[in-house]
Structure formats: C-alpha cells, structure tokens
Design an enzyme around this catalytic site. Structure first.
Site, mmCIF file in Angstrom:
data_model
loop_
_atom_site.group_PDB
_atom_site.id
_atom_site.type_symbol
_atom_site.label_atom_id
_atom_site.label_comp_id
_atom_site.label_asym_id
_atom_site.label_seq_id
_atom_site.Cartn_x
_atom_site.Cartn_y
_atom_site.Cartn_z
ATOM 1 N N LYS A 114 0.812 -1.216 0.000
ATOM 2 C CA LYS A 114 0.000 0.000 0.000
ATOM 3 C C LYS A 114 0.849 1.271 0.000
ATOM 4 O O LYS A 114 0.468 2.276 -0.625
ATOM 5 C CB LYS A 114 -0.994 0.008 1.163
ATOM 6 C CG LYS A 114 -0.432 -0.103 2.558
ATOM 7 C CD LYS A 114 -1.570 -0.159 3.583
ATOM 8 C CE LYS A 114 -1.041 -0.313 5.006
ATOM 9 N NZ LYS A 114 -0.413 -1.640 5.216
ATOM 10 N N ASN A 137 -1.179 6.959 6.482
ATOM 11 C CA ASN A 137 -0.196 6.181 7.212
ATOM 12 C C ASN A 137 1.233 6.634 6.915
ATOM 13 O O ASN A 137 2.180 6.036 7.408
ATOM 14 C CB ASN A 137 -0.352 4.694 6.839
ATOM 15 C CG ASN A 137 0.035 3.766 7.962
ATOM 16 O OD1 ASN A 137 -0.131 4.091 9.129
ATOM 17 N ND2 ASN A 137 0.542 2.602 7.614
ATOM 18 N N HIS A 183 -1.252 -8.529 11.988
ATOM 19 C CA HIS A 183 -1.797 -7.837 13.172
ATOM 20 C C HIS A 183 -2.945 -8.626 13.814
ATOM 21 O O HIS A 183 -3.866 -8.026 14.379
ATOM 22 C CB HIS A 183 -2.297 -6.439 12.807
ATOM 23 C CG HIS A 183 -1.276 -5.583 12.137
ATOM 24 N ND1 HIS A 183 -0.123 -5.179 12.771
ATOM 25 C CD2 HIS A 183 -1.235 -5.048 10.891
ATOM 26 C CE1 HIS A 183 0.586 -4.425 11.942
ATOM 27 N NE2 HIS A 183 -0.052 -4.347 10.798
#
Length: 471
Positions: A114, A137, A183
C-alpha cells in the site's frame, strides 16, 4: 462549543488537535506516555491543554463530546470502551479531517504494497500538475494538512487500524490490494475481523465512488461474495496478477496501456500488480495514458522496499526491511531471479511460514536468522533448508551471508518479522544493513595503497624507476 479529546500525541493526534483548534473547538490532548518536545512545543504554542504520562484527568471529564483516538489504540481497550459505554462518539483522525475537507480522495489499503502504490499514485498525479497531498499512514497527517494547507485531492494510505475509526469517509477511488494475515493479535486472532476492518474502505460506496480490488485474493473475493454489491457492482474494478509481456513490452490489459520493461520503475510481479492498480486509479481521475506513463517512468521507490544496495564480489545485496510479514517476503523471494541467501527474523507476529516453503526449497541457498528468538523459523525450515545460522547483529548477519553466497547470488534482507527485538524499527534495521554494506564496499574498493620503488637496470649506467600502486 464542543469538547474534543484527542488520545495519543502522535502525528495523527497532533494534526487532529491543530485542526480542532482552527475550528474553534475546545480541544485537549492526553497521552499515556511522554510527549516529544517538538510536539509539546506545538501544543503549548497554540494553547492546547494536554496531559502526559497517563490519562488521569482529562479523560475523566464529563463534558467530552467527541474522542479522536490514535490508530495504535485498540477500540476494545478499557479506556475507549469507557467512552463508548457513555455513547460518546470515538473516531479516527482521518474521519475527523474528512468531515472538514472539500477535497477529493483516493484511498489505498492492503496488507502489503500500500505504501508503494500510494506513493506511485501521488507521484503520477503530482507530475501531472495536480494540487495533490499525500497523507494517512505516511507523511504529515491528513488533519494537519486540511488545517494548514488544503489540497484539491489527497492520496491516503490507510491501515486497518485507521479504517476502524471511520463512519462517513468515502473516497472517490478506493483500492484494496490484498488481505493476508497480519496484526491478528489486534483482532482476537480472527482473520475475519481483520478482513472486516479492511473492508471499511468501501463502507460508504453506496453513496458513490469506485473500488479497485485484487480478484486473485480469496480473502477479498470471499468477502465480496458475502455482501450485497448490487447497488455498486458496476463500480467494482477487478484486477489480477496476469500481465502479458512480449517484445520487451508489458501490457496492463485491464488498463489498456503498454509500457516498455526497461521503463518500469519497480521489479517483481507483485509490483506489476501495484502499477496496474495505480494506472487504473489515475485513469478514473481522467488522466491520459501518456501523462500516466510519463509519471510512472520517473518514479523512484522508497528505501527498504526491495532496495538494491550494492554488489560485493559479484554478490548483490538487497534491503527489503519493510517486509515484516510472510506475504511481503513471498513477493520478495518470488521477485529474485538469482539464488538467495535469505536474512530473516525478528519479532514473530504469529507467522505461518508454510506459504514460503516451495520458494525456499527452490531458490534459497542458506537462511541467516537475525533476531533474538529464532526457534520457530528454525523448526519450520530445517527440513527444507539445512543451512540455518543464527546471528544477533547486522554486521554478523552480513558476514555470515557473504560466506555462503556465491558469485551471481543475492543476499536478501526480507525479515517477515517486526524489528523491535534488536532495532528501533524497520527503518533502523534497513539503514544499519545499508550502512554496514556501503562501508564494507568502500573499504574493499579503496583498500590500503602501498607504494613500491622498483628499480630496473635496463642498461649499464641507466636506471628507470617506476612507482606502482597496489590496492
């Protein structure tokens, strides 16, 4: 006046506080840890109340109307649940900024790729002369940019953590590149919970917008199969990994554009997929193919992502420190066209290494572990690759790798793990890798110069002296 509480004085929190202050909202900031001096100076300068070292006072206020939390704080944490139980709205900084922006948005999410895709799209748009910002981010927070320098368009990289806290956010173009286990400790070790967070990218697609997605990813396609897409089916663009190539040209068929292989800025078929998605996103915004191609061919990728460092003794060294999960490493190993000495290890995040088995068996000459706890890696791969060596520093890992690498091989740092056992972060790990290699290369190339005086008696009474430098 609304009372806004920002929890977490990281970049997103500071940006949210700046925007809230500009909007004349009553805002305060609370952080469990110590706030860095530069961020504290910002809060003091614009007169925002804050607390650090715990949430003792500000978070107990009964006057709070809105909470903007750091993405790193789980929505299930007791602190956040306290506000939820009081029916106080809790959102993310990106959602907050979106509510006060008139810009258009492209948003990108995925377990891998990404950042590269986000920067690629941003670069093409910027080169095309558009008033575009880069946020999410990476870089400065969206809220800070909306407050200080609003753009006409934003390209926003969004993690699953950031997507958890959106309600009204709706990009004009949303990209879901891939979803692989990552995660999972945040999501009760349930992949479906992680998928649900990623799919908040298109939470409001019924109101408009286009979604570009990876049709080769079963986690994505299975999720689409489980939801009603009838009212936006014509705004879904499916992309796969199949890219045709012939006569030195790569054909991005869904985008109907072809580019010379020599002009492509990134290697590996996973990056061809990322490029394909970037092209489609830019086409959705009306850019011509020639403008897109011009932007693509001038793009330079960030460090720590399949970054070529140098050749030493005809061995190539590549820094892929950003590859902190198994899927990213799979792409990296698959992109290599030479035998590999693989440097792997760090803080395991519940990894399943089995997707790497065939690539390790076919391409990896030796495994060098760089981390404090390597038992899981060793036990998994020892039946596939018997050469597994443990190291505790970059210097040691490079030294060992150079012993096993043969001329024409590649030494690939692609850890599949977080870095916090030996390093500050993946950037620190990658920079140490680069610095040690470049210093070693410099020493080898410069060497130690010795000057020898050689006297040759070519004829009686005639001396010729030559000075010879031996490096």
């Amino acid at each position: 006046m609304s009372k806004v509480l920002v929890i977490g004085a990281v970049e997103s929190g500071i940006g949210a506080a700046i925007l809230a202050k500009q909007l004349d909202l009553d805002v305060c900031v609370s952080d469990q840890g110590l706030i860095s001096p530069d961020r504290k100076e910002i809060l003091q300068r614009i007169q925002i109340a804050f607390e650090e070292g715990g949430h003792a006072q500000l978070c107990d206020s009964d006057e709070i109307d809105l909470v903007i939390k750091s993405p790193g704080i789980s929505p299930d944490s007791p602190l956040i649940q306290r506000f939820v139980n009081k029916e106080i709205e809790v959102i993310d900084e990106i959602e907050f900024a979106y509510r006060y922006s008139d810009a258009r948005f492209i948003a990108i999410t995925g377990s891998n790729g990404k950042t590269t895709t986000t920067k690629l799209i941003y670069h093409v748009l910027h080169q095309a002369g558009m008033n575009v910002g880069l946020a999410g981010n990476i870089g400065f927070s969206l809220a800070r940019q909306v407050a200080e320098k609003e753009h006409d368009l934003y390209v926003v990289e969004m993690s699953s953590f950031q997507l958890e806290g959106i309600t009204s956010f709706q990009p004009e173009v949303g990209l879901i590149l891939n979803i692989t286990p990552d995660h999972l400790d945040r999501y009760n070790y349930e992949l479906s919970n992680y998928v649900d967070a990623k799919f908040k990218m298109i939470k409001n697609i019924h109101n408009g917008g286009t979604c570009i997605y990876n049709i080769s990813d079963s986690n994505i396609t299975n999720k689409f199969d489980s939801i009603d897409t009838s009212d936006f089916h014509d705004r879904l663009i499916a992309v796969d990994f199949d890219v045709a190539a012939d006569s030195g040209m790569v054909h991005f068929q869904k985008a109907a554009i072809s580019i010379s292989q020599g002009e492509l800025p990134l290697k590996g078929k996973h990056n061809l997929f990322n490029i394909h998605c970037a092209i489609l996103a830019c086409q959705q915004l009306g850019l011509t193919d020639s403008t897109i191609q011009k932007g693509l061919t001038s793009f330079i990728n960030d460090p720590h992502r399949l970054e070529h460092i140098c050749f030493i003794n005809d061995v190539e060294y590549i820094n892929d420190s950003k590859a902190t999960n198994v899927d990213a490493v799979l792409y990296a190993l698959d992109a290599m066209e030479k035998p590999i000495v693989w440097i792997v290890g760090g803080v395991d995040k519940g990894n399943d290494y089995s997707p790497l088995d065939s690539l390790v068996q076919d391409r990896v000459r030796a495994i060098v572990c760089l981390g404090k706890k390597n038992e899981k890696i060793k036990s998994h791969f020892e039946s596939i690759q018997p050469i597994i060596i443990e190291t505790l520093s970059v210097q040691e890992a490079i030294k060992v790798s150079s012993l096993y690498a043969e001329p024409g091989d590649v030494v690939l740092l692609s850890p599949a793990c977080a870095s916090f056992d030996l390093f500050k972060n993946y950037i620190d790990r990658g920079e140490q890798f680069r610095d040690v290699l470049l210093q070693q290369k410099k020493i080898m190339e410069e060497g130690i110069s010795h000057t020898f005086q050689i006297t040759l008696n070519r004829s009686e009474g005639s001396n010729t002296s030559d000075q010879t430098n031996m490096n």
